[in-house]
Design a protein around this motif. Structure first.
Motif: not given
Length: 446
Positions: A73-87
């Motif tokens: 397992l790993a901690v997943y970082l999901g930020h987008m290019k232009n915002q922090l929350s993923g879509t």
């Protein structure tokens, strides 16, 4: 003396053999010429808290889900290019290409051109796999245009272009396409197995079901039809509902309308994966499967706790199917990740004195956050599966909102190359891990 010496020599040799066997997975993982199968399961909208609540409800506080038993397992970082929350669409494009994109991307960059993947090609990993002659499949509990799988086969200026995205998927050449959304396969005025004539949505006059048949797809519409398919079936198009295979509304609205959580005749994603594995295994080539349980996200967005946890249990069943396949096919990687946390779900535990089994829960916590019981707001508490001593515990589900949050997302891996997933990973690393396994090539950082 000689006897004791021989025993020492034998012991040394046994330790040497054990050491070699212990390091074999790392040796294999570093050999980038070896190619394997990839199963990517995307339980949409789920954080560690979602998995925790699902574990307690179905296996108890001392139990373990299939997901818990994955090796890495790993901690997943999901930020987008232009915002922090993923879509859903932006996250899917990143998984499919290994490149950070804007939140509104469905395979196109800011200039309207196809995203160039980390491999250097303007193709997703699945498009590249199709071109290379590998086996491919997408599975979704939602409508087939859902971005979690759809972005692996289609590109569009907007994720709302359902008709065009569905058309691109049918024309993609993928071996197996399973999901809902019959209304987007058929022209207006044409009824289907699930859709009425008034429900069908296409305005271009195309009947994608007939087009798929001409391309060699066997079309199935129900669980029974899917499970009866011979394993030598070459191409499969499964259409299991007019809309999604679930009814994503609040518990209260579903009760008023007398609707179930899931369409009764539709197969679960686990059943779909099992059939898909049997079909792709017969082709004699390695494959890529992308599976999304979309209900966990959509029910979470409606703050429907039992719907969300039911969906996640279905995703976990699919994880179990994949893990069982890996037991006999160790050249297969299973990787799971979500792009966001739907609704900000949290489990609220208390003693039976505070949450009596036979008394409805308060509608809100002290800070005003809404609480759900097992039938919605202001209903009886959820009851856990037994712990090791046979005790059951009451709990509520609390929500922070309706949208998709950054959350505490965990990525997990199992099987071939699973050891490469560790520590903290970026959302682009999911593509990198899949690519290394499927094509035997390690890609650098972008």
């Amino acid at each position: 003396m000689l006897r004791r010496l021989n025993q020492k020599v034998i012991g040394f040799l046994l330790l040497a053999v054990i050491s070699v066997l212990s390091y074999t997975p790392h040796i294999l993982a570093s050999n980038t010429s070896i190619q394997g199968n990839v199963i990517f399961i995307h339980p949409d909208g789920t954080s560690a808290a979602h998995w925790g609540a699902t574990r307690i409800l179905y296996t108890g506080p001392d139990g373990r889900l299939n997901w818990d038993q994955m090796s890495n397992l790993a901690v997943y970082l999901g930020h987008m290019k232009n915002q922090l929350s993923g879509t859903s669409n932006g996250g899917a494009v990143t998984h499919a290409t290994g490149v950070k994109v804007n939140a509104d991307s469905f395979g196109l960059d800011e200039n309207g051109k196809p995203v160039v993947a980390l491999s250097g090609k303007p193709q997703t990993i699945m498009e590249e796999a199709i071109k290379a002659g590998k086996g491919t499949a997408i599975i979704n509990s939602g409508m087939i245009h859902e971005p979690g799988t759809g972005a692996f086969l289609a590109k569009s200026p907007s994720r709302r272009n359902f008709a065009d995205i569905t058309k691109q998927i049918v024309e993609s050449g993928a071996d197996v396409i399973l999901g809902g959304g019959e209304m987007w396969y058929l022209p207006k005025g044409v009824a289907g197995r699930h859709s009425t004539a008034s429900q069908s949505q296409r305005t271009d006059g195309l009947n994608l079901v007939e087009i798929a048949k001409k391309k060699g797809y066997t079309v199935v519409y129900t669980r029974d039809e899917l499970l009866k398919l011979p394993t030598n079936t070459k191409k499969v198009l499964g259409i299991f509902a007019a809309d999604d295979t679930y009814n994503d509304e609040t518990e209260e609205n579903l009760k008023k309308r007398n609707l179930p959580l899931y369409v009764a005749t539709a197969p679960t994603v686990g059943e779909q994966l099992d059939v898909t594995l049997k079909i792709l295994s017969q082709k004699g080539k390695n494959f890529l499967i992308v599976l999304e349980e979309e209900g966990s996200d959509n029910f979470g967005n409606y703050n429907n706790a039992i719907g969300c946890l039911t969906a996640l249990k279905r995703a976990d069943d699919a994880v179990g199917v994949a893990m069982k396949f890996i037991e006999k096919n160790p050249n297969t990687l299973l990787v799971t990740a979500a792009d966001s946390d739907a609704g900000g779900l949290e489990l609220v535990g208390a003693t039976e004195k505070d949450f009596p089994f036979n008394k409805p829960l308060p509608e809100k916590g002290k800070n005003g956050a809404p609480w759900d019981g097992k039938e919605g707001t202001g209903t009886l508490p959820f009851i856990s599966a037994p712990d090791k001593q046979g005790r059951r515990f009451p709990f509520a589900i609390s929500w922070s909102g309706f949208g998709d949050n950054a959350g505490g997302i965990i990525a997990k891996a199992h099987g071939f190359n699973a050891g490469l997933l560790k520590g903290t990973v970026d959302n682009t690393d999911i593509y990198r891990l899949m690519y290394r396994t499927l094509f035997g090539k390690e890609l650098g950082k972008n």
